[in-house]
Design an enzyme around this catalytic site. Structure first.
Site, PDB file in Angstrom:
ATOM      1  CD  GLU A 189      65.929  81.545   7.963  1.00  0.00           C
ATOM      2  OE1 GLU A 189      65.631  82.391   8.819  1.00  0.00           O
ATOM      3  OE2 GLU A 189      65.664  80.332   8.096  1.00  0.00           O
ATOM      4  CD  GLU A 197      61.127  82.557  15.632  1.00  0.00           C
ATOM      5  OE1 GLU A 197      61.218  82.642  14.380  1.00  0.00           O
ATOM      6  OE2 GLU A 197      62.095  82.600  16.387  1.00  0.00           O
ATOM      7  CD  GLU A 257      73.140  69.829  17.855  1.00  0.00           C
ATOM      8  OE1 GLU A 257      73.158  69.813  16.605  1.00  0.00           O
ATOM      9  OE2 GLU A 257      72.091  69.948  18.528  1.00  0.00           O
ATOM     10  CE  LYS A 294      67.811  69.082  20.901  1.00  0.00           C
ATOM     11  NZ  LYS A 294      69.235  69.503  20.774  1.00  0.00           N
ATOM     12  CB  CYS A 320      64.366  83.740  12.786  1.00  0.00           C
ATOM     13  SG  CYS A 320      63.972  84.530  14.360  1.00  0.00           S
TER      14      CYS A 320
END
Length: 505
Positions: free
Chosen positions: A401, A267, A195, A192, A301
């Site tokens: 973050e 992750e 989107e 997947k 990340c």
């Protein structure tokens, strides 16, 4: 899939590509599924890019059934390592051949610069070739030291059906950090993609078919986390979930997968520090800091989103970072000269700006930037290069973050102090240290709680070296031999040679 104008030379106008049609790939066939669709617009240009089939729970279930059937039939798992490797190498060659097409669609959906996208696709092909080498060298162990009448064998077998859920920031590269390793191990997959950036994963599906992958071995279902992602993480026919994305979603997946005790490799987020000691080579360090925070507009990340600077060099570091930040080319991502493109969508830009405004209200100082910017009249979301100083470790901008081109600056005086700042974070993905003293670098590397530690460099990466985090940055590893091991189960076989065992009764 429509063919596109592959030219990479563009002017100031929005691109005039055909709208790309993205369908599901289930059991070797492209399908519209339930017939619902949604549209993706370029975050930089505002123009429609893709019309995407919107998957539902039935589409996800059908894809899982296809993967389960393919695995049980052994159409892939029963092949030799040589046969698997041969196909993976074909895919790598096809990726190289289609690099301009893949890169252009990645730019239009993600907003990243074309030069960066081209480099990432090239790197992805290299990963597929490395995974092919692992398929040829995969083996178990034997133990012939258990006595003359016993032989122990340790088999390494594919874990089974793997759900692979990938993010929007590096859609093709991260898919290539997962799929070829799962295939090298003999697994089947349901993928997947985000989107927001599904098109390049669909192209990868085309290339797998062209390379001769058996039907059902890799399936792709487009759509949203609810319902597609939910089905992929809870269905008992799935043996493992490999996920890259936010820590919040990763925790949700861990909980959902727990009901069926399936393996989860994740992750997740990071708040990665670059630590500059007083003897750091500042010429190299400043360039690495600017690269580390603005690469992929900070939507990474591994972004070097905070620097922790020795007090003796603080003023010089800030001055030089600001000066170099002013020279970074922010602009149209289709322009080959651009280094930093658009933010993925308006809502995310507002989130980035919220962190900055909150820090200012708490007393932080904006050294440069701190606001959205306009690029050549483009309607998309762009955020200016931003450096924020005068922070305390408890401020959200210093510990959470941000996922944007925003650099947080903290200070330290001693090794113990900086280790405490590094390790007090809830994340532990990566860290960096800058010092000309090898003993300083080694001590930092040993004490820092991070999956990767860079010394006198930042964000180098190689397929041979494992990647992943500790604490809330996830669990498991990608890349390297460890990345293959994630997709394997270990089975012990104990064989008695001859009839030497004394009867129990």
């Amino acid at each position: 899939m429509s063919q596109h104008d592959l030219t990479l030379i563009v002017g100031k106008n929005a691109p005039r590509d055909e709208i790309n049609r993205v369908r599901h790939l289930i059991d070797g066939a492209w399908t519209d599924g339930n017939g619902e669709v949604f549209e993706r617009h370029s975050p930089a240009h505002g123009t429609p890019v893709s019309l995407i089939s919107k998957g539902n729970a039935n589409d996800a279930s059908d894809a899982i059934a296809a993967a389960r059937c393919a695995f049980e039939r052994g159409v892939w798992s029963d092949l030799s390592g040589k046969e698997r490797a041969t196909l993976l190498l074909k895919v790598a060659d096809l990726i190289d051949e289609n690099r301009p097409r893949i890169a252009r669609l990645e730019v239009l959906e993600s907003g990243k610069p074309i030069s960066q996208a081209l480099g990432e696709i090239e790197g992805a092909a290299d990963i597929w070739r490395y995974a092919a080498s692992l398929a040829r060298t995969l083996h178990g162990d034997s133990h012939n030291s258990l006595g003359r009448d016993m032989l122990g064998i340790v088999l390494k077998e594919p874990i089974g059906v793997v759900s692979i859920i990938t993010p929007w920031n590096f859609p093709f590269l991260i898919a290539s950090q997962k799929i070829p390793f799962a295939l090298a191990a003999g697994c089947t997959c349901v993928v997947k993609p985000s989107e927001l950036t599904p098109s390049t994963t669909a192209i990868l599906g085309e290339l797998l078919i062209e390379a001769g992958l058996p039907a059902g071995v890799v399936n792709i279902v487009n759509g949203f986390g609810d319902p597609v992602g939910s089905v992929l993480t809870t269905d008992p026919r799935v043996d493992m979930v490999s996920f890259t994305g936010s820590t919040a979603v990763g925790k949700t997946i861990e909980k959902a997968a727990g009901d069926t005790l399936k393996k989860v490799s994740s992750e997740l987020g990071g708040k990665n520090p670059q630590v500059l000691f007083a003897d750091a080579d500042l010429d190299s360090a400043i360039d690495a800091i600017v690269f580390g925070i603005y690469f992929n507009a900070g939507e990474c990340c591994n972004s070097g989103s905070r620097i922790i600077v020795h007090e003796d060099i603080l003023d010089e570091v800030i001055s030089r970072v600001v000066s170099l930040s002013q020279k970074v080319p922010f602009g149209d991502p289709l322009d080959p000269e651009t280094k930093v493109g658009a933010i993925i969508h308006d809502g995310h830009q507002q989130k980035i700006n919220g962190y900055v405004r909150e820090a200012v209200a708490a007393g932080a100082k904006i050294e440069i930037g701190g606001a959205p910017i306009q690029i050549d009249g483009l309607p998309g979301a762009f955020y200016g290069p931003t450096v924020v100083s005068g922070l305390t470790p408890d401020m959200p901008i210093a510990s959470e973050e941000v996922f944007g081109p925003v650099l947080s600056v903290l200070t330290f005086r001693t090794m113990d102090e900086v280790i405490s700042l590094v390790n007090d974070a809830s994340y532990g993905l990566s860290a960096g240290v800058w010092s000309e003293n090898i003993h300083t670098c080694l001590e930092f590397a040993r004490r820092a709680q991070a999956g990767t530690v860079w010394t006198n460099t930042w964000m180098d990466g190689f397929p041979e070296l494992p990647f992943g985090g500790v604490k809330e940055s996830g669990q498991g590893r990608e890349l390297g031999r460890y990345g293959l091991e994630e997709f394997l189960e270990v089975k012990t076989v104990q064989m008695r040679i001859g009839r030497t065992r004394a009867n129990w009764i």
